[in-house]
Write an enzyme that holds these catalytic residues in place. Structure first.
Site, PDB file in Angstrom:
ATOM      1  N   GLU A 114       6.140 -14.604  31.158  1.00 10.48           N
ATOM      2  CA  GLU A 114       7.573 -14.818  30.952  1.00 10.48           C
ATOM      3  C   GLU A 114       8.277 -13.526  30.548  1.00 10.48           C
ATOM      4  OE1 GLU A 114       9.343 -17.416  31.727  1.00 10.48           O
ATOM      5  OE2 GLU A 114       7.503 -18.374  32.450  1.00 10.48           O
ATOM      6  N   HIS A 329      -1.099 -14.275  42.363  1.00 15.14           N
ATOM      7  CA  HIS A 329      -1.967 -13.101  42.274  1.00 15.14           C
ATOM      8  C   HIS A 329      -1.475 -12.149  41.189  1.00 15.14           C
ATOM      9  CE1 HIS A 329      -4.532  -9.761  43.408  1.00 15.14           C
ATOM     10  NE2 HIS A 329      -3.461  -8.990  43.459  1.00 15.14           N
TER      11      HIS A 329
END
Length: 438
Positions: A114, A329
């Site tokens: 985040e 990824h």
């Protein structure tokens, strides 16, 4: 048949030269049978490059000679031990350390992910779904064993006690970062914990790890090297070089492949046609095993035994940990472009290494819902404290751009350093120098 007959005729001529009496009855079955023992020895393969027998039938070797290398596991998806003989019999304290390390890593991932999305750091890679491969293997190693990671092994370093504030410092590139802000985020390294600093180029660590293992062997040290990489990296030429050198030089190394299903956006079905990565081991002369990477106990057992034998026998081992990359990824990737939400949800909800271990602990009475809530709250608080401290710290001095490479700084770097100082003196107001250490 023609080649075989030509060989027999040649042997017959040789016998004639050695014993003229063999001229009589050369074409008879009796004379040929008398020499059968000699010819059979000569007809056995003498090639130095392989060990095999001759065959007279044209038959190509098919890639699917076996149905598939089996996957070793200890627990089922509900956390039940399948075969009591395979239970590692770990103490409650150690199992709790497994669980707390895995969940703490998960919490750190969520906050730093985040953070990147908010523009606070430049890059991040999560470890969602692969926590069991990290912790299970790390617990089976000795603290002095040398670790070469790829870029998704933060749990190994965390299990060895690497503090949260240094994880944060590295990702933020602040003054507390041991790398002085010169690496991308998640490129950790720690000399004290024998964790070699991660570098971005794919698979370069594989031959480097073999070299380190060879040095350890020559030093007669009772240590092993473990080298982590993904199944995508196994397609690089460095993997071939590393496997071959390790096998021919008898190096005490564990090749640890995290087969998580995708090499960035490329699924395994488009990466190779063989049976995964473990199938390649025998071709190089490497003892191999395939393990359920979502089973932390299976990872522990396999790594512990491979390490023991690698040191005792001075030979390499290949472990293929079958797992799934639940997250993207990296923050530069959007995995929804190449896989379905249902696929990701299955692995997240039905076959997650953390939930499997939680089921095991609940069944033993070692954990309950209250402890879960308390630990989740505490772990988040710990991560947030380290996160807030990292944000408040200054960035390293720009002068560190020129340090730690040469003992004596060469002329071209001296010139660049002088040029940068002059530039900042003239145009410093255009740069946020107040955020950097003086």
């Amino acid at each position: 048949m023609a080649a075989g007959w030509g060989l027999r005729r040649g042997l017959a001529r040789l016998l004639l030269l050695r014993d003229p009496r063999g001229a009589r009855g050369l074409g008879t079955a009796r004379t040929f049978s008398q020499q059968q023992e000699f010819t059979s020895l000569e007809e056995k393969p003498q090639f130095p490059g392989a060990s095999a027998d001759f065959v007279e039938k044209l038959d190509f070797i098919q890639p699917n000679v076996i149905s598939g290398i089996p996957i070793y596991r200890v627990m089922d998806r509900q956390g039940q031990i399948i075969n009591p003989d395979e239970d590692p019999q770990l103490s409650q304290e150690q199992v709790l350390k497994f669980y707390k390390t895995m969940t703490l890593l998960n919490t750190m991932d969520r906050i730093l992910y985040e953070s990147q999305r908010q523009g606070r750091i430049s890059f991040y890679m999560t470890n969602y779904g692969e926590e069991g491969t990290h912790v299970g293997s790390a617990a089976a190693l000795d603290d002095t064993d040398l670790v070469f990671g790829q870029y998704r092994e933060a749990g190994v370093l965390m299990y060895r006690g690497y503090p949260l504030d240094l994880f944060m410092a590295q990702c933020y590139g602040n003054v507390s970062d041991p790398g002085k802000g010169r690496q991308m985020p998640v490129h950790y390294g720690c000399r004290d914990r024998h964790f070699v600093t991660i570098s971005s180029p794919l698979a370069t660590q594989i031959p480097q790890a073999v070299g380190a293992a060879y040095a350890i062997k020559r030093d007669n040290a009772s240590r092993a090297v473990i080298c982590y990489f993904g199944e995508g990296a196994a397609s690089e030429g460095d993997a071939h070089a590393g496997f071959n050198f390790a096998a021919t030089l008898d190096c005490p190394i564990l090749f640890f492949c995290r087969n998580n299903g995708y090499a960035i956006s490329t699924p395994t079905s488009e990466q190779y046609r063989g049976d995964g990565i473990a199938a390649r081991g025998p071709g190089y002369g490497i003892t191999s095993i395939r393990v359920d990477g979502n089973d932390v106990f299976a990872m522990y057992n396999a790594t512990r035994e491979a390490r023991r034998r690698a040191i005792a026998e001075n030979q390499p081992f290949l472990i293929e940990a079958m797992t799934y990359r639940i997250g993207h990824h990296s923050t530069s990737d959007d995995s929804s472009a190449y896989r379905s939400v249902d696929e990701v949800n299955y692995w997240d909800k039905q076959d997650h290494p953390i939930s499997r271990l939680r089921h095991y602990m609940l069944g033993r009475g070692w954990w309950d819902e209250e402890q879960e809530k308390s630990w989740r709250k505490k772990s988040r608080q710990r991560v947030m404290e380290a996160f807030e401290q990292a944000e408040r710290k200054l960035k390293p001095s720009p002068q560190h751009l020129f340090s730690d490479v040469y003992h004596d700084m060469p002329l071209h770097l001296q010139q660049q350093q002088t040029s940068l100082a002059r530039h900042l003196q003239l145009y410093g107001e255009h740069y946020p120098l107040e955020h950097f250490e003086k």
